[in-house]
Design a protein around this motif. Structure first.
Motif, PDB file in Angstrom:
ATOM      1  N   LEU A 186       0.781  -1.111  -0.046  1.00  0.00           N
ATOM      2  CA  LEU A 186       0.011  -0.002  -0.090  1.00  0.00           C
ATOM      3  C   LEU A 186       0.927   1.409  -0.154  1.00  0.00           C
ATOM      4  O   LEU A 186       0.545   2.214  -0.644  1.00  0.00           O
ATOM      5  CB  LEU A 186      -0.925  -0.102   1.195  1.00  0.00           C
ATOM      6  CG  LEU A 186      -2.191  -1.195   1.326  1.00  0.00           C
ATOM      7  CD1 LEU A 186      -2.813  -1.140   2.503  1.00  0.00           C
ATOM      8  CD2 LEU A 186      -2.875  -0.979  -0.020  1.00  0.00           C
ATOM      9  N   LEU A 187       1.827   1.421   0.914  1.00  0.00           N
ATOM     10  CA  LEU A 187       2.665   2.442   0.538  1.00  0.00           C
ATOM     11  C   LEU A 187       3.460   2.639  -0.421  1.00  0.00           C
ATOM     12  O   LEU A 187       3.669   3.702  -1.169  1.00  0.00           O
ATOM     13  CB  LEU A 187       3.751   2.168   1.946  1.00  0.00           C
ATOM     14  CG  LEU A 187       3.510   2.463   3.130  1.00  0.00           C
ATOM     15  CD1 LEU A 187       4.516   1.728   4.047  1.00  0.00           C
ATOM     16  CD2 LEU A 187       3.159   3.643   3.502  1.00  0.00           C
ATOM     17  N   LEU A 188       3.924   1.499  -1.326  1.00  0.00           N
ATOM     18  CA  LEU A 188       4.489   1.650  -2.648  1.00  0.00           C
ATOM     19  C   LEU A 188       3.603   2.154  -3.593  1.00  0.00           C
ATOM     20  O   LEU A 188       3.740   2.941  -4.600  1.00  0.00           O
ATOM     21  CB  LEU A 188       5.035   0.216  -2.859  1.00  0.00           C
ATOM     22  CG  LEU A 188       6.259  -0.148  -2.408  1.00  0.00           C
ATOM     23  CD1 LEU A 188       6.817  -1.510  -2.624  1.00  0.00           C
ATOM     24  CD2 LEU A 188       7.261   1.039  -2.241  1.00  0.00           C
ATOM     25  N   VAL A 189       2.096   1.748  -3.610  1.00  0.00           N
ATOM     26  CA  VAL A 189       1.204   1.777  -4.446  1.00  0.00           C
ATOM     27  C   VAL A 189       0.763   3.297  -4.363  1.00  0.00           C
ATOM     28  O   VAL A 189       0.388   4.223  -5.338  1.00  0.00           O
ATOM     29  CB  VAL A 189       0.394   0.817  -4.559  1.00  0.00           C
ATOM     30  CG1 VAL A 189      -0.853   1.223  -5.566  1.00  0.00           C
ATOM     31  CG2 VAL A 189       0.938  -0.506  -5.216  1.00  0.00           C
ATOM     32  N   TYR A 190       0.333   3.508  -2.952  1.00  0.00           N
ATOM     33  CA  TYR A 190      -0.520   4.779  -3.008  1.00  0.00           C
ATOM     34  C   TYR A 190       0.071   6.022  -2.580  1.00  0.00           C
ATOM     35  O   TYR A 190      -0.297   7.137  -2.464  1.00  0.00           O
ATOM     36  CB  TYR A 190      -1.750   4.547  -1.804  1.00  0.00           C
ATOM     37  CG  TYR A 190      -2.709   3.544  -2.647  1.00  0.00           C
ATOM     38  CD1 TYR A 190      -3.754   4.370  -3.310  1.00  0.00           C
ATOM     39  CD2 TYR A 190      -2.816   2.469  -2.246  1.00  0.00           C
ATOM     40  CE1 TYR A 190      -4.865   3.373  -3.956  1.00  0.00           C
ATOM     41  CE2 TYR A 190      -3.781   1.438  -2.891  1.00  0.00           C
ATOM     42  CZ  TYR A 190      -4.897   2.048  -3.667  1.00  0.00           C
ATOM     43  OH  TYR A 190      -5.650   1.212  -4.351  1.00  0.00           O
ATOM     44  N   ARG A 191       1.562   5.748  -2.110  1.00  0.00           N
ATOM     45  CA  ARG A 191       2.403   6.819  -1.709  1.00  0.00           C
ATOM     46  C   ARG A 191       1.768   7.652  -0.661  1.00  0.00           C
ATOM     47  O   ARG A 191       1.963   9.158  -0.673  1.00  0.00           O
ATOM     48  CB  ARG A 191       2.943   7.556  -2.882  1.00  0.00           C
ATOM     49  CG  ARG A 191       3.565   6.585  -3.928  1.00  0.00           C
ATOM     50  CD  ARG A 191       4.051   7.395  -5.234  1.00  0.00           C
ATOM     51  NE  ARG A 191       4.697   6.382  -6.250  1.00  0.00           N
ATOM     52  CZ  ARG A 191       4.670   6.797  -7.424  1.00  0.00           C
ATOM     53  NH1 ARG A 191       4.359   7.715  -7.922  1.00  0.00           N
ATOM     54  NH2 ARG A 191       5.361   5.929  -8.479  1.00  0.00           N
ATOM     55  N   SER A 192       1.101   7.191   0.154  1.00  0.00           N
ATOM     56  CA  SER A 192       0.280   7.942   1.298  1.00  0.00           C
ATOM     57  C   SER A 192       0.778   7.175   2.457  1.00  0.00           C
ATOM     58  O   SER A 192       1.181   5.972   2.423  1.00  0.00           O
ATOM     59  CB  SER A 192      -1.228   7.736   1.041  1.00  0.00           C
ATOM     60  OG  SER A 192      -1.757   8.164   2.218  1.00  0.00           O
ATOM     61  N   VAL A 193       0.814   7.935   3.582  1.00  0.00           N
ATOM     62  CA  VAL A 193       1.291   7.605   4.910  1.00  0.00           C
ATOM     63  C   VAL A 193      -0.026   7.011   5.783  1.00  0.00           C
ATOM     64  O   VAL A 193       0.079   6.098   6.332  1.00  0.00           O
ATOM     65  CB  VAL A 193       1.981   8.459   5.695  1.00  0.00           C
ATOM     66  CG1 VAL A 193       2.469   8.157   7.103  1.00  0.00           C
ATOM     67  CG2 VAL A 193       3.403   8.889   4.700  1.00  0.00           C
ATOM     68  N   LEU A 194      -1.031   7.950   5.890  1.00  0.00           N
ATOM     69  CA  LEU A 194      -2.107   7.676   6.669  1.00  0.00           C
ATOM     70  C   LEU A 194      -3.050   6.683   6.117  1.00  0.00           C
ATOM     71  O   LEU A 194      -3.243   5.627   6.902  1.00  0.00           O
ATOM     72  CB  LEU A 194      -2.810   8.848   6.908  1.00  0.00           C
ATOM     73  CG  LEU A 194      -2.064   9.819   7.982  1.00  0.00           C
ATOM     74  CD1 LEU A 194      -3.123  11.210   7.968  1.00  0.00           C
ATOM     75  CD2 LEU A 194      -1.809   9.463   9.150  1.00  0.00           C
ATOM     76  N   LEU A 195      -3.168   6.659   4.718  1.00  0.00           N
ATOM     77  CA  LEU A 195      -4.310   5.686   4.278  1.00  0.00           C
ATOM     78  C   LEU A 195      -3.919   4.238   4.383  1.00  0.00           C
ATOM     79  O   LEU A 195      -4.762   3.298   4.817  1.00  0.00           O
ATOM     80  CB  LEU A 195      -4.570   5.882   2.846  1.00  0.00           C
ATOM     81  CG  LEU A 195      -5.754   4.965   2.137  1.00  0.00           C
ATOM     82  CD1 LEU A 195      -6.903   5.350   2.730  1.00  0.00           C
ATOM     83  CD2 LEU A 195      -5.751   5.292   0.697  1.00  0.00           C
ATOM     84  N   PRO A 196      -2.513   3.770   4.371  1.00  0.00           N
ATOM     85  CA  PRO A 196      -2.329   2.334   4.564  1.00  0.00           C
ATOM     86  C   PRO A 196      -2.648   2.068   6.069  1.00  0.00           C
ATOM     87  O   PRO A 196      -3.296   0.827   6.276  1.00  0.00           O
ATOM     88  CB  PRO A 196      -0.757   2.319   3.969  1.00  0.00           C
ATOM     89  CG  PRO A 196      -0.740   3.302   3.146  1.00  0.00           C
ATOM     90  CD  PRO A 196      -1.521   4.645   3.317  1.00  0.00           C
ATOM     91  N   LEU A 197      -2.272   2.920   6.918  1.00  0.00           N
ATOM     92  CA  LEU A 197      -2.269   2.689   8.316  1.00  0.00           C
ATOM     93  C   LEU A 197      -4.003   2.486   8.495  1.00  0.00           C
ATOM     94  O   LEU A 197      -4.044   1.657   9.445  1.00  0.00           O
ATOM     95  CB  LEU A 197      -1.556   3.933   9.104  1.00  0.00           C
ATOM     96  CG  LEU A 197      -0.164   3.899   8.892  1.00  0.00           C
ATOM     97  CD1 LEU A 197       0.513   4.858   9.635  1.00  0.00           C
ATOM     98  CD2 LEU A 197       0.605   2.484   9.333  1.00  0.00           C
ATOM     99  N   VAL A 198      -4.628   3.499   8.196  1.00  0.00           N
ATOM    100  CA  VAL A 198      -5.975   3.072   8.413  1.00  0.00           C
ATOM    101  C   VAL A 198      -6.691   2.113   7.769  1.00  0.00           C
ATOM    102  O   VAL A 198      -7.313   1.091   8.623  1.00  0.00           O
ATOM    103  CB  VAL A 198      -6.770   4.334   7.734  1.00  0.00           C
ATOM    104  CG1 VAL A 198      -8.449   4.152   7.690  1.00  0.00           C
ATOM    105  CG2 VAL A 198      -6.373   5.773   8.358  1.00  0.00           C
ATOM    106  N   ILE A 199      -6.143   1.588   6.618  1.00  0.00           N
ATOM    107  CA  ILE A 199      -6.714   0.274   6.169  1.00  0.00           C
ATOM    108  C   ILE A 199      -6.243  -0.955   6.944  1.00  0.00           C
ATOM    109  O   ILE A 199      -6.854  -1.963   7.298  1.00  0.00           O
ATOM    110  CB  ILE A 199      -6.064   0.230   4.590  1.00  0.00           C
ATOM    111  CG1 ILE A 199      -6.978   1.167   3.874  1.00  0.00           C
ATOM    112  CG2 ILE A 199      -6.475  -1.096   4.182  1.00  0.00           C
ATOM    113  CD1 ILE A 199      -6.366   1.343   2.291  1.00  0.00           C
ATOM    114  N   ILE A 200      -4.894  -0.875   7.505  1.00  0.00           N
ATOM    115  CA  ILE A 200      -4.492  -1.793   8.300  1.00  0.00           C
ATOM    116  C   ILE A 200      -5.229  -2.114   9.551  1.00  0.00           C
ATOM    117  O   ILE A 200      -5.513  -2.997  10.052  1.00  0.00           O
ATOM    118  CB  ILE A 200      -2.857  -1.495   8.756  1.00  0.00           C
ATOM    119  CG1 ILE A 200      -2.069  -1.781   7.249  1.00  0.00           C
ATOM    120  CG2 ILE A 200      -2.400  -2.578   9.804  1.00  0.00           C
ATOM    121  CD1 ILE A 200      -2.056  -3.313   6.951  1.00  0.00           C
ATOM    122  N   VAL A 201      -5.497  -0.839  10.221  1.00  0.00           N
ATOM    123  CA  VAL A 201      -6.077  -0.741  11.330  1.00  0.00           C
ATOM    124  C   VAL A 201      -7.367  -1.444  11.228  1.00  0.00           C
ATOM    125  O   VAL A 201      -8.108  -2.298  12.103  1.00  0.00           O
ATOM    126  CB  VAL A 201      -6.292   0.757  12.030  1.00  0.00           C
ATOM    127  CG1 VAL A 201      -7.058   0.755  13.184  1.00  0.00           C
ATOM    128  CG2 VAL A 201      -4.934   1.262  12.560  1.00  0.00           C
TER     129      VAL A 201
END
Length: 709
Positions: A186-201
């Motif tokens: 997710l970090l590599l694809v979306y280059r976003s910090v918060l969104l991957p963390l929100v999805i993981i949570v």
């Protein structure tokens, strides 16, 4: 929601967030507690109606206590076994009698025909659980007192201990690897910090809720959980939660770019993605529940457990995630903040997907024919995948102590030593049954269980309720095809003895019955799953022809995946075959999950076709969903690939089949085959809905904001 009071626009997201924080804080620890209610006793997962299962119950009467054999094998260090070593082996195991965990006196120490090894069977209690490794260590320590020999422990007890070791730490290791892979992608694809963390949570909360529900049910005996079910549940929830979350988050970004108001955008995103998400979840959940039609207990166990996980994944994705997105707004996508320019970008799509759409548009027939031919060629290798079960030395990936000991035992003793075929028959026909068993090709010896301690050997046969037990040692290894053929012939011969009412069980019979039951399950469950998926697609797309085409393409993708798996397993990984239940598990997961991406695509295609017509609707749907669906496929493949950290052939095979199949479905079937096929057929593909009639869906394009009102 635009005209609602400001406080009302925040109260619902805040309330949902607080509820999920409470769920995560209270129920989250249950994700690490499922092992407390899990069992890895393989005897508990046999076919309910099989002959070998009936023997398990019948043989209990012939044992002081039910037992699981641990076979101790000594090999002389470069010489023949001496009489002194045989006596020392007998004393060593004899001293174990009466110790905790050992249910009966060990068998005599027997020297092999080649004079190079000695064996003895130590009966262990079947319910030792976490104490089993300690008891086996005690047996090994006693056996090592025989000078000039090397010691190994084989048999079901040793295999069970190695299985427990393989599943040790599954809670933390598997979930950690899976979440780490998802986060990285997710970090590599979306280059976003918060969104991957929100999805993981979101995925972690869903997993915690699912594990808590399953724990409560398993603790009350309503469902059964073993290490395999436990591992698959974790992977399934993480993968499905991430898939659904990506779809909702992508739609929220699209709507936010057009509307500007985060609450309206979240409501529109949920409304427009809920149909696809719930339909997708329904295909997986109902497909898993179809496993309840299986006669194998572990298949039936996975059905409701997996369905519970999918429901929790949907709840998290459609409540927790939108609530957080409302509260974060554009900040969720930081450092890339969606603005009005993103609306145009969304409409035009990623450059790569526009090129793919143009390729399909130029020659749709050539695209779908060429991709179909590729899949058919790969599917042609699928009959080479043997699902007759795996030998004991292939159960584990890498070395396992029980495997080495079993190989040593097979080199020096009849292959079925320590794992005899068990015959239960009427006492007044015991002589005839024994003669029939001894006359069976592949049977090395037949001895009755005697009244002297209940162990097979000389003496008066033990009679219980008018029945006797005979143990038939097979010449071939107990896990071999030759042994299974011997069991078939043995059954035919003893069943033919009039009035004997004979039953044949034991390890080899259990493997054979499991294989036969798995074949029966496939013929029953596969049509049920396909029927469920077809009905859901018909209801979602309001068409008949498109759902039939989608089911056909997903089934073809499954067969192609089996073909590739046959080549990889046989020529790269060195597996002689798969467990009997692997094809069914692979089918349920791959077909149900593969339909997910077609649902995501075709629900958007239908939405666009209502405004633009079929051809443009397919192209627009492909471009707008291409990135998010591909990302979801890669994430799901990586998630299932995490199962490979558990060194068991069954899970490695399932992981490869699902991971490769999902990638093949995402990159070929959904991206090329399905869009090209629908474009080539044209509006008729939507028959019998209104979209199949000329002139439907040719109106002007309606902006997302307008369509949402």
């Amino acid at each position: 929601m635009r005209n609602a009071p400001r406080w009302a626009r925040w109260i619902v997201p805040l309330a949902l967030l607080l509820v999920w924080l409470g769920i995560g804080g209270t129920l989250g620890p249950y994700a690490g507690k499922l092992g407390e209610v899990a069992t890895n006793d393989q005897a508990a997962f046999l076919p309910r109606s099989a002959e070998s299962t009936k023997v398990i119950e019948a043989r209990k009467a012939f044992e002081g206590a039910q037992s699981v054999p641990a076979i101790v094998v000594w090999t002389a260090d470069g010489a023949q076994v001496t009489a002194g070593q045989q006596e020392a082996a007998a004393r060593a195991v004899g001293d174990l009698a009466g110790r905790p965990g050992i249910t009966a006196p060990p068998s005599p120490a027997v020297v092999s025909a080649d004079g190079l090894a000695v064996q003895s069977v130590v009966p262990l209690a079947p319910d030792l659980g976490e104490e089993l490794p300690a008891v086996l260590d005690e047996v090994r320590e006693a056996a090592q007192r025989v000078p000039g020999t090397s010691v190994g422990i084989a048999g079901p007890a040793a295999t069970q201990a190695d299985l427990s070791d393989a599943f040790a730490g599954i809670d933390g290791l598997l979930v950690g690897v899976a979440l780490g892979a998802v986060l990285l992608i997710l970090l590599l694809v979306y280059r976003s910090v918060l969104l991957p963390l929100v999805i993981i949570v979101s995925a972690v909360f869903a997993l915690g809720l699912a594990c808590a529900v399953v724990y409560a049910l398993a603790d009350r005996g309503a469902v059964r959980v073993d290490g395999q079910v436990q591992g698959i549940l974790s992977i399934l929830v993480i993968g499905a939660s991430t898939d659904y979350a990506l779809l909702v988050a992508a739609r929220f970004r699209e709507e936010l770019a057009v509307r500007g108001d985060r609450a309206d955008a979240a409501l529109a995103a949920v409304r427009r993605s809920a149909g696809a998400v719930t339909a997708s979840a329904a295909t997986v959940a109902l497909g898993l529940l179809a496993l309840l039609a299986s006669d194998l207990t572990n298949n039936r166990a996975l059905g409701p457990v997996g369905a519970i996980g999918i429901v929790c994944a949907v709840l998290s994705s459609l409540t927790f995630l939108p609530a957080v997105l409302v509260l974060l707004g554009r900040t969720a996508y930081w450092p890339g903040v969606p603005g009005p320019a993103d609306a145009d970008a969304s409409a035009e799509g990623h450059r790569m997907w526009r090129r793919i759409a143009d390729l399909i548009d130029r020659a749709p027939r050539r695209v779908w024919v060429s991709t179909s031919v590729l899949l058919v060629v790969l599917a042609g290798f699928s009959p080479a995948l043997s699902s007759k079960g795996v030998p004991l030395d292939e159960i584990f990936v890498g070395d396992a102590p029980s495997v080495g000991a079993q190989q040593t035992l097979a080199r020096h003793f009849p292959g079925g030593s320590g794992n005899p075929a068990v015959v239960i028959a009427a006492a007044d026909r015991a002589a005839e049954v024994r003669a029939a068993a001894e006359g069976t090709d592949g049977v090395a010896a037949v001895v009755p269980v005697t009244s002297g301690g209940g162990r097979p050997g000389t003496g008066t046969p033990l009679v219980v309720d008018g029945r006797v037990r005979l143990d038939a040692t097979l010449e071939a290894a107990a896990d071999s095809d030759a042994a299974k053929r011997t069991v078939q012939e043995l059954r035919e011969r003893v069943h033919a003895v009039a009035g004997a009412d004979a039953l044949v069980g034991g390890y080899t019979a259990q493997q054979f019955d499991t294989q036969q039951t798995s074949a029966r399950d496939r013929t029953v469950i596969v049509p049920v799953v396909l029927g469920i998926i077809l009905l859901i697609l018909v209801a979602l797309l309001r068409s008949v022809l498109v759902p039939v085409l989608l089911v056909a393409t997903v089934a073809l993708n499954f067969l192609a995946t089996l073909g590739v798996s046959a080549l990889v397993f046989g020529h790269l990984l060195g597996f002689s075959g798969t467990d009997a239940s692997v094809p069914l598990y692979g089918f349920v997961f791959l077909v149900a999950l593969g339909v997910d991406y077609n649902i995501f695509l075709m629900s958007r295609v239908r939405e666009e076709s209502l405004a633009l017509g079929t051809r443009e609707g397919v192209l627009r749907g492909l471009v707008t969903t291409g990135g998010v669906i591909t990302s979801a496929g890669v994430v799901l493949a990586a998630t299932f690939a995490a199962l490979m950290v558990i060194p068991l052939a069954f899970l490695v095979q399932i992981a490869f089949i699902v991971a490769f199949g999902v990638l093949l479905d995402t990159l070929v079937v959904r991206s090329l085959l399905v869009p090209a096929l629908i474009i080539d057929i044209g509006p008729r593909a939507w028959w019998p809905s209104a979209l199949s009639r000329p002139g439907t869906g040719s109106g002007p394009r309606t902006a997302p904001a307008a369509r949402a009102r």
